[in-house]
Design a protein around this motif. Structure first.
Motif, short mmCIF file in Angstrom:
data_model
loop_
_atom_site.label_atom_id
_atom_site.label_comp_id
_atom_site.label_asym_id
_atom_site.label_seq_id
_atom_site.Cartn_x
_atom_site.Cartn_y
_atom_site.Cartn_z
N LEU A 129 34.24 44.45 109.77
CA LEU A 129 34.71 45.58 108.93
C LEU A 129 35.91 45.85 109.70
CD1 LEU A 129 34.58 47.46 106.73
CD2 LEU A 129 32.84 48.84 108.02
N ALA A 130 35.89 46.11 110.80
CA ALA A 130 37.14 46.67 111.33
C ALA A 130 38.49 45.74 111.36
CB ALA A 130 36.78 47.07 112.84
N ARG A 131 37.92 44.46 111.63
CA ARG A 131 38.98 43.34 111.43
C ARG A 131 39.61 43.47 110.07
NH1 ARG A 131 35.83 40.57 114.54
NH2 ARG A 131 34.83 39.53 112.87
N ALA A 132 38.58 43.36 109.08
CA ALA A 132 39.33 43.34 107.62
C ALA A 132 40.01 44.45 107.14
CB ALA A 132 37.90 43.26 106.80
N VAL A 133 39.65 45.68 107.85
CA VAL A 133 40.34 47.08 107.45
C VAL A 133 41.57 47.15 108.54
CG1 VAL A 133 40.19 49.56 107.23
CG2 VAL A 133 38.25 47.80 106.32
N GLY A 134 41.70 46.67 109.29
CA GLY A 134 43.03 46.85 110.39
C GLY A 134 42.76 47.92 111.08
N VAL A 135 41.54 48.20 111.64
CA VAL A 135 41.27 49.12 112.65
C VAL A 135 40.27 48.67 113.98
CG1 VAL A 135 41.57 51.08 110.81
CG2 VAL A 135 39.22 50.25 111.50
N THR A 136 40.11 49.26 114.65
CA THR A 136 39.31 49.12 115.90
C THR A 136 37.69 49.37 115.58
OG1 THR A 136 39.32 51.19 116.77
CG2 THR A 136 40.90 49.52 117.53
N ARG A 137 36.86 48.64 116.36
CA ARG A 137 35.38 49.15 115.99
C ARG A 137 35.18 50.49 116.27
NH1 ARG A 137 31.24 48.45 119.27
NH2 ARG A 137 32.72 47.22 121.00
N SER A 138 35.84 50.80 117.37
CA SER A 138 35.55 52.26 117.81
C SER A 138 36.04 53.16 116.58
CB SER A 138 36.47 52.46 119.15
OG SER A 138 36.14 53.88 119.32
N ALA A 139 37.14 53.00 115.78
CA ALA A 139 37.49 53.67 114.81
C ALA A 139 36.41 53.57 113.73
CB ALA A 139 38.70 53.20 114.20
N VAL A 140 35.71 52.52 113.49
CA VAL A 140 34.80 52.34 112.37
C VAL A 140 33.38 53.21 112.93
CG1 VAL A 140 32.87 50.89 111.35
CG2 VAL A 140 35.32 49.97 111.45
N SER A 141 33.21 53.14 114.00
CA SER A 141 31.99 53.94 114.59
C SER A 141 32.13 55.56 114.61
CB SER A 141 31.80 53.64 116.05
OG SER A 141 32.68 54.13 116.92
N GLN A 142 33.43 56.04 114.42
CA GLN A 142 33.74 57.37 114.17
C GLN A 142 33.90 57.70 112.93
OE1 GLN A 142 37.09 58.54 116.51
NE2 GLN A 142 36.50 57.11 118.21
N TRP A 143 33.79 56.66 111.70
CA TRP A 143 33.91 57.30 110.54
C TRP A 143 32.59 57.94 110.01
CZ3 TRP A 143 34.84 51.86 107.76
CH2 TRP A 143 36.36 51.47 107.89
N PRO A 144 32.72 58.89 109.34
CA PRO A 144 31.54 59.85 108.95
C PRO A 144 30.80 58.78 108.02
CG PRO A 144 33.33 60.44 107.42
CD PRO A 144 33.94 59.38 108.63
N GLU A 145 29.31 59.16 107.90
CA GLU A 145 28.28 58.61 106.96
C GLU A 145 28.87 58.43 105.63
OE1 GLU A 145 26.01 56.48 107.93
OE2 GLU A 145 26.64 57.09 109.99
N LYS A 146 29.58 59.64 104.87
CA LYS A 146 30.17 59.44 103.54
C LYS A 146 31.51 59.21 103.89
CE LYS A 146 30.20 61.96 99.06
NZ LYS A 146 29.73 63.10 98.39
N LEU A 147 31.96 58.20 103.23
CA LEU A 147 33.36 57.83 103.61
C LEU A 147 34.50 58.72 102.56
CD1 LEU A 147 33.25 53.66 104.10
CD2 LEU A 147 33.37 55.73 105.77
N THR A 148 35.65 58.80 103.12
CA THR A 148 36.32 59.41 102.28
C THR A 148 37.13 58.55 101.23
OG1 THR A 148 38.40 58.61 103.67
CG2 THR A 148 37.28 61.00 104.29
N ALA A 149 37.63 58.90 100.25
CA ALA A 149 38.23 58.01 99.29
C ALA A 149 39.17 57.08 99.77
CB ALA A 149 38.78 59.14 98.08
N ARG A 150 40.05 57.61 100.93
CA ARG A 150 41.00 56.70 101.27
C ARG A 150 40.39 55.50 102.10
NH1 ARG A 150 46.11 58.57 104.85
NH2 ARG A 150 47.13 56.56 105.26
N VAL A 151 39.38 55.83 102.98
CA VAL A 151 38.74 54.89 103.59
C VAL A 151 37.87 54.15 102.84
CG1 VAL A 151 36.85 54.39 105.62
CG2 VAL A 151 38.71 56.34 105.77
N GLY A 152 37.55 54.71 101.84
CA GLY A 152 36.59 53.77 100.60
C GLY A 152 37.53 52.71 100.01
N ASP A 153 38.49 53.24 99.76
CA ASP A 153 39.85 52.28 99.11
C ASP A 153 40.26 51.36 100.11
OD1 ASP A 153 41.84 51.67 96.99
OD2 ASP A 153 43.44 52.70 98.33
#
Length: 86
Positions: free
Chosen positions: A24-48
């Protein structure tokens, strides 16, 4: 969930689509650590970003659920569309 209702996307759904946090991190262009810090309910921006990454990866958008029916909905038509001319 529909593609048009990104606000309600949950992190577990994004992880389900990409199988792992690393993928997921590779596909979105962030680190795995960033993904682990996302809230359980994603913001519209992250969902997009998740939807866009899935589409770029060739993942069928139906995996997120069917699009809502727009039959009879004229809100997306250009102004004046559907009116008869005098």
């Amino acid at each position: 969930m529909s593609l048009l209702n990104l606000v309600s996307m949950e992190k577990k759904e994004a992880l389900r689509v990409f199988s792992t946090a690393s993928a997921l991190a590779r596909a979105v262009g962030v680190t795995r650590s960033a993904v682990s810090q996302w809230p359980e309910k994603l913001t519209a921006r992250v969902g997009d970003r998740v939807i866009a990454a899935a589409l770029r990866s060739g993942i069928n958008p139906e995996i997120f659920g069917p699009l809502p029916s727009t039959q009879g909905d004229t809100s997306s038509q250009a102004p004046g569309a559907g009116r008869e001319s005098a």
